[in-house]
Design a protein around this motif. Structure first.
Motif, PDB file in Angstrom:
ATOM      1  N   HIS A   1       0.867  -1.175   0.000  1.00  0.00           N
ATOM      2  CA  HIS A   1       0.000   0.000   0.000  1.00  0.00           C
ATOM      3  C   HIS A   1       0.907   1.228   0.000  1.00  0.00           C
ATOM      4  O   HIS A   1       2.109   1.128   0.305  1.00  0.00           O
ATOM      5  N   PRO A   2       0.401   2.399  -0.336  1.00  0.00           N
ATOM      6  CA  PRO A   2       1.256   3.596  -0.376  1.00  0.00           C
ATOM      7  C   PRO A   2       1.832   3.922   1.000  1.00  0.00           C
ATOM      8  O   PRO A   2       1.117   3.924   2.000  1.00  0.00           O
ATOM      9  N   THR A   3       3.144   4.176   1.041  1.00  0.00           N
ATOM     10  CA  THR A   3       3.815   4.515   2.297  1.00  0.00           C
ATOM     11  C   THR A   3       4.515   5.871   2.224  1.00  0.00           C
ATOM     12  O   THR A   3       4.935   6.396   3.252  1.00  0.00           O
ATOM     13  N   GLU A   4       4.664   6.417   1.036  1.00  0.00           N
ATOM     14  CA  GLU A   4       5.312   7.716   0.863  1.00  0.00           C
ATOM     15  C   GLU A   4       4.550   8.532  -0.173  1.00  0.00           C
ATOM     16  O   GLU A   4       3.891   7.968  -1.059  1.00  0.00           O
ATOM     17  N   ALA A   5       4.673   9.835  -0.070  1.00  0.00           N
ATOM     18  CA  ALA A   5       4.086  10.722  -1.079  1.00  0.00           C
ATOM     19  C   ALA A   5       4.905  10.642  -2.366  1.00  0.00           C
ATOM     20  O   ALA A   5       6.087  10.272  -2.351  1.00  0.00           O
ATOM     21  N   LYS A   6       4.302  10.977  -3.486  1.00  0.00           N
ATOM     22  CA  LYS A   6       5.007  10.999  -4.757  1.00  0.00           C
ATOM     23  C   LYS A   6       6.123  12.036  -4.716  1.00  0.00           C
ATOM     24  O   LYS A   6       5.935  13.146  -4.217  1.00  0.00           O
ATOM     25  N   ALA A   7       7.271  11.652  -5.222  1.00  0.00           N
ATOM     26  CA  ALA A   7       8.422  12.559  -5.233  1.00  0.00           C
ATOM     27  C   ALA A   7       8.197  13.691  -6.228  1.00  0.00           C
ATOM     28  O   ALA A   7       7.510  13.532  -7.245  1.00  0.00           O
ATOM     29  N   ASN A   8       8.768  14.831  -5.936  1.00  0.00           N
ATOM     30  CA  ASN A   8       8.698  15.990  -6.824  1.00  0.00           C
ATOM     31  C   ASN A   8      10.042  16.709  -6.784  1.00  0.00           C
ATOM     32  O   ASN A   8      10.433  17.211  -5.726  1.00  0.00           O
ATOM     33  N   PRO A   9      10.776  16.733  -7.915  1.00  0.00           N
ATOM     34  CA  PRO A   9      10.480  16.235  -9.258  1.00  0.00           C
ATOM     35  C   PRO A   9      10.224  14.716  -9.257  1.00  0.00           C
ATOM     36  O   PRO A   9      10.641  14.017  -8.335  1.00  0.00           O
ATOM     37  N   PRO A  10       9.590  14.245 -10.322  1.00  0.00           N
ATOM     38  CA  PRO A  10       9.149  12.844 -10.339  1.00  0.00           C
ATOM     39  C   PRO A  10      10.301  11.841 -10.376  1.00  0.00           C
ATOM     40  O   PRO A  10      11.361  12.089 -10.954  1.00  0.00           O
ATOM     41  N   VAL A  11      10.048  10.709  -9.730  1.00  0.00           N
ATOM     42  CA  VAL A  11      10.943   9.555  -9.753  1.00  0.00           C
ATOM     43  C   VAL A  11      10.294   8.451 -10.571  1.00  0.00           C
ATOM     44  O   VAL A  11       9.102   8.177 -10.410  1.00  0.00           O
ATOM     45  N   ILE A  12      11.068   7.849 -11.462  1.00  0.00           N
ATOM     46  CA  ILE A  12      10.643   6.606 -12.103  1.00  0.00           C
ATOM     47  C   ILE A  12      11.571   5.522 -11.579  1.00  0.00           C
ATOM     48  O   ILE A  12      12.720   5.790 -11.217  1.00  0.00           O
ATOM     49  N   SER A  13      11.075   4.288 -11.504  1.00  0.00           N
ATOM     50  CA  SER A  13      11.865   3.249 -10.845  1.00  0.00           C
ATOM     51  C   SER A  13      11.909   1.965 -11.648  1.00  0.00           C
ATOM     52  O   SER A  13      11.022   1.659 -12.452  1.00  0.00           O
ATOM     53  N   PHE A  14      12.986   1.219 -11.400  1.00  0.00           N
ATOM     54  CA  PHE A  14      13.165  -0.133 -11.918  1.00  0.00           C
ATOM     55  C   PHE A  14      13.529  -1.014 -10.733  1.00  0.00           C
ATOM     56  O   PHE A  14      14.403  -0.657  -9.934  1.00  0.00           O
ATOM     57  N   ILE A  15      12.879  -2.179 -10.610  1.00  0.00           N
ATOM     58  CA  ILE A  15      13.191  -3.133  -9.552  1.00  0.00           C
ATOM     59  C   ILE A  15      13.325  -4.511 -10.185  1.00  0.00           C
ATOM     60  O   ILE A  15      12.408  -4.980 -10.858  1.00  0.00           O
ATOM     61  N   GLY A  16      14.462  -5.142  -9.978  1.00  0.00           N
ATOM     62  CA  GLY A  16      14.651  -6.470 -10.536  1.00  0.00           C
ATOM     63  C   GLY A  16      16.110  -6.852 -10.538  1.00  0.00           C
ATOM     64  O   GLY A  16      16.992  -6.057 -10.206  1.00  0.00           O
ATOM     65  N   ARG A  17      16.376  -8.106 -10.913  1.00  0.00           N
ATOM     66  CA  ARG A  17      17.756  -8.540 -11.030  1.00  0.00           C
ATOM     67  C   ARG A  17      18.434  -7.789 -12.173  1.00  0.00           C
ATOM     68  O   ARG A  17      17.831  -7.577 -13.230  1.00  0.00           O
ATOM     69  N   LEU A  18      19.671  -7.388 -11.970  1.00  0.00           N
ATOM     70  CA  LEU A  18      20.396  -6.637 -12.992  1.00  0.00           C
ATOM     71  C   LEU A  18      21.079  -7.623 -13.936  1.00  0.00           C
ATOM     72  O   LEU A  18      22.268  -7.870 -13.874  1.00  0.00           O
ATOM     73  N   MET A  19      20.240  -8.184 -14.802  1.00  0.00           N
ATOM     74  CA  MET A  19      20.671  -9.102 -15.843  1.00  0.00           C
ATOM     75  C   MET A  19      20.346  -8.457 -17.186  1.00  0.00           C
ATOM     76  O   MET A  19      19.438  -7.621 -17.289  1.00  0.00           O
ATOM     77  N   LYS A  20      21.055  -8.860 -18.203  1.00  0.00           N
ATOM     78  CA  LYS A  20      20.883  -8.194 -19.498  1.00  0.00           C
ATOM     79  C   LYS A  20      19.448  -8.274 -20.006  1.00  0.00           C
ATOM     80  O   LYS A  20      18.893  -7.298 -20.510  1.00  0.00           O
TER      81      LYS A  20
END
Length: 367
Positions: free
Chosen positions: A180-199
């Motif tokens: 569930h949401p735990t933080e407010a949206k960042a400003n300026p905006p943040v985009i994210s990637f989550i995962g194993r760093l494989m090609k």
């Protein structure tokens, strides 16, 4: 009477390289375990972990090495098959060929097949080996029970010419209470990637887009969470493109840190070349964030384009940037997609998916 299941997977949930596939079977089968079933997980040995332990009630047995586990698992299943009512094999990269060594009832789970995309990930001899092993499934797994985690995966199984007895569909679930949401949206905006760093996870696509995204969305930041062999290449790419001021590598993060990252992100980017489903997309949705995902099998199942998120074409980076900028500059439309995504995700609990798996397991035992 308790029904006994042997579940074979390369990695167990405590393996440092465990990912979405391990989370999938662990969360579902721990719910079946002690609820009329007794589950044993068979995985490869890991330095620092015992050869046998109980995890969330499930007996976990570790044998063999990381690279030769398929042979160890084959002989273990052959030796112990009479102890189990069902063998569940996770067909991931290299099959275990249990139909050749056992007469027990069997069910084969498929997250996804790499197929030709494996050649993007690793050097040719190993890629060819994986490719040929996947193709062998059509030859040695005839008239078997199969389970797919998405419609795309089922279509892939059909396309590979695999002729099955029964096909079941059980999507990955999610902890609808935890995410569930735990933080407010960042400003300026943040985009994210989550995962194993494989090609093949393709984080490089998002990094390559950052120079253009910075022009379209001033101040935008990309935060990358995860570890893997490809991190040095990604860090070098970041320096070469001159975007080190707007790209952060967070390393492997805890579940709480992941939830916080998903919450403060305005967009979760899932650029993978190949996925069975894309559970991070649903986790993001519950945290109030939509996903922009590569329009490939699996991801196009977890994202409904234009309704719960956005799909883009990997061969059109400019189109990706324009779509990202358009949605970030249209807050009302973004909020509508966020609401749609969260509503859909709330109906995908692990408990609900465990009930679907129970039906598949019972049917496979009776077939």
């Amino acid at each position: 009477m308790t029904k006994k299941i042997l579940l074979i997977n390369w990695r167990d949930i405590k393996n440092p390289e465990a990912g979405g596939a391990e989370l999938y079977f662990h969360e579902i089968f721990k719910r079946l375990n002690a609820n009329g079933y007794e589950v044993t997980v068979l995985a490869h040995r890991v330095k620092g972990l015992p050869d046998e332990e109980v995890i969330d009630g499930m007996r976990t047995v570790r044998i063999g090495s990381k690279f030769l586990f398929n042979y160890s698992a084959f002989f273990y299943a052959k030796k112990h098959e009479k102890e189990y009512d069902l063998i569940v094999e996770d067909l991931n990269k290299i099959p275990f060929f249990t139909p050749l060594g056992t007469k027990a009832k069997r069910l084969h789970m498929v997250m996804h097949f790499f197929r030709k995309s494996i050649f993007r990930e690793t050097f040719f001899p190993l890629a060819l080996y994986v490719y040929l092993m996947e193709r062998a499934v059509a030859l040695f797994y005839k008239n078997e029970n199969f389970l797919a985690i998405s419609e795309s995966t089922k279509e892939e199984i059909d396309d590979m010419g695999i002729r099955y007895k029964k096909m079941f569909l059980v999507e990955p679930g999610i902890d609808t209470e935890y995410f569930h949401p735990t933080e407010a949206k960042a400003n300026p905006p943040v985009i994210s990637f989550i995962g194993r760093l494989m090609k093949y996870k393709n984080a490089q696509f998002v990094i390559q887009a950052m120079p253009r995204l910075k022009e379209l969305i001033p101040g935008i930041q990309l935060q990358i969470a995860g570890s893997g062999d490809y991190r040095p290449e990604l860090e070098k790419l970041t320096k070469d493109l001159g975007v080190t001021d707007s790209v952060q590598f967070l390393g492997r993060v805890s579940e709480d840190e992941k939830r916080n990252l998903l919450s403060r992100s305005s967009l979760f980017i899932n650029p993978s070349f190949k996925e069975g489903w894309g559970i991070n997309n649903i986790e993001a949705n519950l945290c109030g964030t939509i996903s922009m995902s590569n329009n490939v099998a699996g991801l196009k199942d977890s994202v409904i384009d234009g309704e719960t998120g956005i799909l883009y074409e990997n061969d059109n980076p400019e189109g990706f940037c324009e779509k990202a900028a358009a949605i970030l500059h249209a807050p009302e439309r973004l909020h509508t997609l966020e609401a749609n995504a969260k509503k859909r995700a709330l109906g995908m609990s692990w408990d609900a998916m465990a009930e679907k798996m129970k039906v598949a397991v019972d049917s496979a035992m009776e077939s």
